[in-house]
Design a protein around this motif. Sequence first.
Motif, PDB file in Angstrom:
ATOM      1  N   GLY A 128       5.536   1.753   8.685  1.00 37.98           N
ATOM      2  CA  GLY A 128       5.168   2.924   7.564  1.00 37.98           C
ATOM      3  C   GLY A 128       3.862   2.379   7.050  1.00 37.98           C
ATOM      4  O   GLY A 128       2.705   2.290   7.779  1.00 37.98           O
ATOM      5  N   GLN A 129       3.877   2.403   5.663  1.00 39.11           N
ATOM      6  CA  GLN A 129       2.534   2.165   5.027  1.00 39.11           C
ATOM      7  C   GLN A 129       2.094   0.594   5.040  1.00 39.11           C
ATOM      8  O   GLN A 129       1.306   0.134   4.376  1.00 39.11           O
ATOM      9  N   ALA A 130       3.111  -0.021   5.513  1.00 39.87           N
ATOM     10  CA  ALA A 130       2.792  -1.468   5.716  1.00 39.87           C
ATOM     11  C   ALA A 130       2.660  -1.878   7.286  1.00 39.87           C
ATOM     12  O   ALA A 130       2.625  -3.142   7.685  1.00 39.87           O
ATOM     13  N   SER A 131       2.445  -0.876   8.242  1.00 38.78           N
ATOM     14  CA  SER A 131       1.948  -1.137   9.500  1.00 38.78           C
ATOM     15  C   SER A 131       0.459  -1.358   9.503  1.00 38.78           C
ATOM     16  O   SER A 131      -0.192  -0.946   8.957  1.00 38.78           O
ATOM     17  N   ARG A 132       0.236  -2.366  10.441  1.00 39.87           N
ATOM     18  CA  ARG A 132      -1.190  -2.840  10.672  1.00 39.87           C
ATOM     19  C   ARG A 132      -1.157  -3.399  12.271  1.00 39.87           C
ATOM     20  O   ARG A 132      -0.261  -3.861  12.592  1.00 39.87           O
ATOM     21  N   THR A 155      -6.120  -2.674   8.977  1.00 40.06           N
ATOM     22  CA  THR A 155      -5.263  -1.986   8.184  1.00 40.06           C
ATOM     23  C   THR A 155      -5.543  -0.709   7.872  1.00 40.06           C
ATOM     24  O   THR A 155      -6.768  -0.366   7.597  1.00 40.06           O
ATOM     25  N   GLY A 158      -5.036   3.593   3.441  1.00 44.57           N
ATOM     26  CA  GLY A 158      -3.881   3.730   2.623  1.00 44.57           C
ATOM     27  C   GLY A 158      -2.533   3.040   2.932  1.00 44.57           C
ATOM     28  O   GLY A 158      -1.487   2.808   2.302  1.00 44.57           O
ATOM     29  N   ASN A 159      -2.899   1.857   3.741  1.00 44.97           N
ATOM     30  CA  ASN A 159      -1.646   1.071   4.203  1.00 44.97           C
ATOM     31  C   ASN A 159      -2.006  -0.503   3.400  1.00 44.97           C
ATOM     32  O   ASN A 159      -3.178  -0.751   3.064  1.00 44.97           O
ATOM     33  N   TRP A 160      -1.086  -1.153   3.390  1.00 47.41           N
ATOM     34  CA  TRP A 160      -1.025  -2.575   2.925  1.00 47.41           C
ATOM     35  C   TRP A 160      -0.605  -3.470   4.129  1.00 47.41           C
ATOM     36  O   TRP A 160       0.022  -3.346   5.029  1.00 47.41           O
ATOM     37  N   PRO A 223      -7.025   4.630   0.546  1.00 43.85           N
ATOM     38  CA  PRO A 223      -6.736   5.866   1.444  1.00 43.85           C
ATOM     39  C   PRO A 223      -8.223   6.265   1.938  1.00 43.85           C
ATOM     40  O   PRO A 223      -9.130   6.460   1.091  1.00 43.85           O
ATOM     41  N   ASP A 226     -10.476   2.533   6.480  1.00 40.97           N
ATOM     42  CA  ASP A 226      -9.725   1.306   7.056  1.00 40.97           C
ATOM     43  C   ASP A 226     -10.328   0.034   6.708  1.00 40.97           C
ATOM     44  O   ASP A 226     -11.502  -0.042   6.458  1.00 40.97           O
TER      45      ASP A 226
END
Length: 251
Positions: A128-132, A155, A158-160, A223, A226
Amino acid sequence: MTLIPAGSTALAPWALFVTPESAGWAYAGLRLLCLSGESVEFTTGDEEMLVLPLSGSCEVECDGVRLTLHGRTSVFHAVSDFAYLPVGATARITGTGRFAFPAARASRSFPVRYGPAREVPVEVRGAGQASRQVNNFCAPDAFDCDKLVAVEVLTPGGNWSSYPPHKHDTASEREAVLEEIYYFEGGPGYQRVYGTHDTLAEVSGGDVVLVPHGYHGPSMAAPGYDLYYLNVLAGPAPQRSMAFCDDPRHA
C-alpha cells in the motif's frame, strides 16, 4: 541527526565530502563526484569504496584493472552497475555524469571488482502506501566487503519508507550497531529521526542525513514527487549485518 544541505560540504573535486571524521563517528563515509568528461584521481586510504553511477557512465582504473560502468540515465530510470575499490588503492575515474562513492573504514583488503546491474537483487518491500523498491546492490548477502553496506530505496510519491521506524545502535543477537547515511535524490520529502533526539527535516536532491543512533523513519515522499535515497551503513562488528530493531509501538 545531522542534516547536511546539498553543496554545503563540497571540497574540490568532490561535490559532497563526508568522512568518518567530519561525521563525528568511526566508519561510514560518502563522496559525490560530478564529471563532464574529465578525469579525477584519488586514493582510498583506509576506506573501502564503491563507485556508483547516479547518472551517466564512466571508466574506472584501479590497481591495474580497468572497468567500464555503463551507468544509467538517472536513479529513477534503472538499476546501475558499480565497482569496488579496496583500501590503500589509487583510482582514476573518467566520465560524464554524477557518481556516488559509498565508503567505510576497513581493515581487510578485497580485489577491485565489477558489480553487474543484472546481478543486483531488487525487491518491493511493504504494501500500500508503505510500498517501495529496494536495490540491494551491496547488502551483506549480495556483495562481499569488509565493513561497507549500501542499498538504494525508491519511494513513490505519497508513500512512506523506512517504515516501521527502526534503529541499529545496540549490539544484541537481533540488532547490529551501525552508522547510517541517507543521501537523497528527487523529492521534496521528509525524514524523521527520534529516540535519542527528535528531528523532522525536509529533504530533496543532494541533501544528506546522518543517523548515528536512534530510531529513523519514516522517510516520506510528498505526493507527486518520487523520492530516492542511498543508504550507506558501517559498524564495528566483524560480520556485516543490517539487523535492526523496530520501534515496538509500530512493529
